[in-house]
Design a protein around this motif. Structure first.
Motif, short mmCIF file in Angstrom:
data_model
loop_
_atom_site.label_atom_id
_atom_site.label_comp_id
_atom_site.label_asym_id
_atom_site.label_seq_id
_atom_site.Cartn_x
_atom_site.Cartn_y
_atom_site.Cartn_z
N ASN A 1 0.86 -1.18 0.00
CA ASN A 1 0.00 0.00 0.00
C ASN A 1 0.89 1.23 0.00
OD1 ASN A 1 -2.22 1.68 0.10
ND2 ASN A 1 -2.34 1.63 2.33
N ASN A 2 0.66 2.08 -0.99
CA ASN A 2 1.47 3.30 -1.13
C ASN A 2 2.96 2.97 -1.18
OD1 ASN A 2 -0.81 4.95 -1.18
ND2 ASN A 2 -0.81 5.21 1.03
N ALA A 3 3.29 1.93 -1.97
CA ALA A 3 4.68 1.53 -2.22
C ALA A 3 5.41 1.11 -0.95
CB ALA A 3 5.45 2.64 -2.94
N GLY A 4 4.67 0.64 0.03
CA GLY A 4 5.29 0.16 1.25
C GLY A 4 4.32 -0.69 2.03
N ASP A 5 4.59 -0.89 3.32
CA ASP A 5 3.72 -1.67 4.21
C ASP A 5 3.47 -3.05 3.60
OD1 ASP A 5 2.21 -2.27 6.41
OD2 ASP A 5 0.43 -1.17 5.77
N ASP A 6 4.56 -3.75 3.26
CA ASP A 6 4.45 -5.04 2.59
C ASP A 6 3.57 -6.01 3.39
OD1 ASP A 6 6.27 -3.80 1.02
OD2 ASP A 6 7.71 -5.44 0.97
#
Length: 693
Positions: A299-304
């Motif tokens: 999410n939003n290129a992070g928070d895998d």
């Protein structure tokens, strides 16, 4: 009078002839002074003229001599509001332009006043703009300052002197003058009390509604605030948040009060602290169709977020209200390969959790079988694959080649298909839709001989071509189109004659078996296309075929000299192959690992009339065992080395015999093969699968 007329007649004039008329008309205009606002419109009859600034003006329409004119103000200027008057605005046009009209504008001023409530003490003095003192008596319900304020100027009403025994406060006391008098200033007076107030901070876009002792709500923004009603000394106060009035598009927020309750002493309370913060909400959804491991969402290129099964998912980090969210696929699931797509994955968080994101996964199945054929019309025949794995009998258009294809590569991530024919490599593009066939895009010519093996790396950055002289040529590829960026190879490496080219899944390391050398060559593919040797792995006699585990965990090679299958374990850091074990197998031929990595399929060489494939289970350490192994006999004509490929979906295996392409279903739990269908092929030579759509 009669004599005069007679005299005129005696001059030969015609008493009935009209008087001469001038052919020239004249303009009407003048000057404007004092203009500060905009929108002034003058009118002369039906002729309107907009005047933007001081100076001369003239109406567009000329007026005939002897005609009247009457200049008036059709629209007064605004911002500031002004009143313009016309001097010498009427008259009759003579035989010259009228330039005597004067328009004089002056800015209007308006009164400032309001109401007084609760005043019982004497001595209240109000000011406007720090002057224009105005005494207000207890009997007054309204007040008006004696000095008006010009339009567009600011006013600021304040209390200069409080009345005896009371405190008066001003509401709605500041602003900018428009075109009307101000009459809504409110002066509220109360018995001597002490103010309760403080500071609001952190509020974004709107106002917070505050109450003191359950009194009326006070709408305030960031900064200092004070309740209009004071509290008597010794009495309690309790400031609470009663609600929020947020602007459109403002984030959802929560406001809390610190130091908001107590007892008023002998001075004002000014330390109430109202802290507002943006609320955050969860982003979540559901996954369907997932059968493989390795799916990672972001999410939003992070928070895998790793997802292992169908069902609900929820990102760990909440997203602030009014902020954007964008759910994407970081890693697609593998073993078998799947393609997952996101629905409802982007937007702006409002005032609730985002719960409608969908992730739908499907198996990455082959759509085309690319069959290389010889005979009178050599070609690559594109055959469409149906939903149940059945291969169509009719070839799609395109794909003609100058000779029999020796190798077909469709392993890059693009729509490009590479075909080796003699010393050339033809690059075809799969049309859109794929049923439209192939289009020849490019032809490469090797510099070292005829191509015997062909493979592009998994990242689609390079194409390796092995020739019959033992050279391996590297062609750099455009990652978008899959086409070579140059007509000649970027690099060439000298090896023993190559029988197979196999990449590990990352595309960093590549392994070559040889038809005349008893080892496996190991190389690192560099960014510029060079092959850097990292040594060789031993094998007792030249290898005939090879296969890589889809996770890169194990590498298998077969030889003819001792009829064995060799197991190697690739080192993830160095890329080197570590020999692990070998297994006896009579005349092992082509090999393939199932897309889920659980089974090894091995073909048999040189068994006329009975081409066959044996299925082995792969252990946790890569070993294979004959216990429980199953063998199927292919139905087509005999072929020395039947080629077969496992569909990326792991649902089907396709085998090419001497006269047909056969489809087998794969039982997911056991890996066993079951015949589905076959399609005739004339003069088959090789084939490959493509998932281009």
């Amino acid at each position: 009078m009669a004599l005069a007329f007679a005299a005129l007649a005696g001059c030969g004039g015609d008493a009935d002839a009209p008087a001469p008329v001038s052919a020239k008309n004249y303009s009407v205009g003048g000057s404007v002074s004092g203009l500060k606002g905009s929108g002034l419109v003058l009118r002369n009859g039906s002729d309107a003229l907009q005047v933007p600034a001081d100076g001369a003006f003239a109406f567009a329409a000329p007026v005939a001599p002897g005609s009247g004119y009457a200049v008036t103000v059709a629209s007064q200027p605004a911002e500031p509001s002004q009143l313009c008057s016309v001097n010498a605005g009427t008259g009759t046009v003579a035989h010259e332009d009228v330039r005597s009209v004067e328009v004089v504008c002056s800015t209007q001023s308006f009164a400032v006043g309001g109401t007084v409530a609760g005043l019982i003490g004497a001595g209240l003095v109000l000011q406007n703009n720090a002057g224009d003192d105005l005494g207000v008596s207890p009997a007054s319900a309204r007040f008006t300052f004696p000095m008006p304020v010009a339009s567009a100027a600011h006013y600021a009403v304040t209390v200069k002197t409080q009345p005896a025994g009371q405190t008066c406060t001003v509401n709605d006391g500041t602003g900018k003058m428009g075109s009307l008098a101000i009459g809504n200033v409110k002066v509220v007076c109360a018995d001597m009390t002490y103010a309760v107030g403080g500071t609001v901070r952190g509020l974004i876009g709107g106002k917070v509604m505050l109450r003191n002792n359950a009194g009326p709500a006070l709408a305030v923004g960031n900064g200092q605030f004070m309740f209009p009603d004071g509290v008597a000394g010794g009495a309690a106060y309790a400031v609470t948040v009663s609600g929020l009035d947020l602007d459109a598009g403002a984030p959802q927020q929560t406001c809390s009060v610190n130091d908001g309750a107590g007892v008023v002493g002998a001075s004002a309370v000014a330390n109430v602290d109202v802290v507002c913060s943006v609320e955050s909400f969860k982003v979540k959804g559901s996954v369907s169709g997932l059968v493989a491991a390795g799916l990672v969402l972001q999410n939003n290129a992070g928070d895998d977020l790793a997802v292992s099964a169908d069902g609900a998912f929820e990102f760990a980090a909440p997203v602030a209200s009014a902020s954007s969210y964008a759910v994407t696929i970081k890693s697609q699931p593998r073993l078998p390969t799947q393609i997952c797509t996101v629905g409802n994955g982007t937007g702006v968080v409002a005032a609730a959790d985002i719960a409608d994101v969908t992730v739908t996964c499907i198996r990455d199945s082959a759509t085309i079988a690319l069959i290389g054929v010889g005979g009178a019309q050599p070609a690559v025949e594109p055959r469409m694959i149906g939903a149940n794995g059945t291969v169509g009998a009719a070839a799609a258009p395109g794909g003609a080649t100058p000779g029999v294809p020796a190798a077909i590569d469709a392993s890059s991530k693009t729509r490009t298909v590479n075909v080796a024919v003699g010393s050339s490599i033809q690059q075809f593009a799969v049309a859109t839709p794929a049923s439209a066939g192939l289009n020849l895009m490019n032809t490469l010519t090797t510099v070292s001989g005829q191509v015997v093996a062909l493979r592009s790396d998994p990242n689609g950055r390079a194409l390796l071509a092995a020739t019959d002289t033992g050279a391996v040529e590297t062609y750099l590829l455009d990652p978008e189109s899959g086409l070579s960026t140059t007509p000649l190879p970027a690099h060439s490496a000298a090896l023993a004659p190559v029988s197979t080219i196999t990449f590990e899944p990352t595309g960093r390391f590549v392994y070559f078996t040889h038809s005349s050398a008893a080892y496996v060559s190991q190389y690192e593919l560099m960014a510029d296309g060079r092959l850097r040797s990292i040594g060789v792995a031993p094998i007792d006699t030249p290898a005939f075929a090879a296969a890589m585990h889809p996770d890169g965990l194990f590498y298998y090679a077969t030889n003819l000299g001792t009829n064995r299958i060799f197991l190697y374990v690739p080192d993830a850091v160095s890329g080197g192959l570590r020999p692990n074990a070998n297994y006896g197998y009579q005349k092992a031929g082509h090999m393939a690992v199932s897309a889920d990595g659980k089974f090894l399929y091995v073909g048999k060489l040189n068994i006329p009339g009975a081409p066959a494939i044996t299925r082995y289970a792969i252990t946790a350490f890569g070993g294979i065992s004959s216990i429980g192994a199953t063998t199927i006999t292919l139905q087509g004509a005999s072929v020395a080395n039947p080629r077969f490929e496992v569909d990326p979906s792991n649902l089907h295996l396709y085998a090419l015999t001497g006269d047909r392409l056969e489809t087998y279903s794969i039982q997911q739990a056991t890996g066993d093969l079951a015949f589905v269908s076959s399609t005739p092929v004339g003069n088959p030579a090789t084939f490959a699968l493509s998932n281009a759509r």
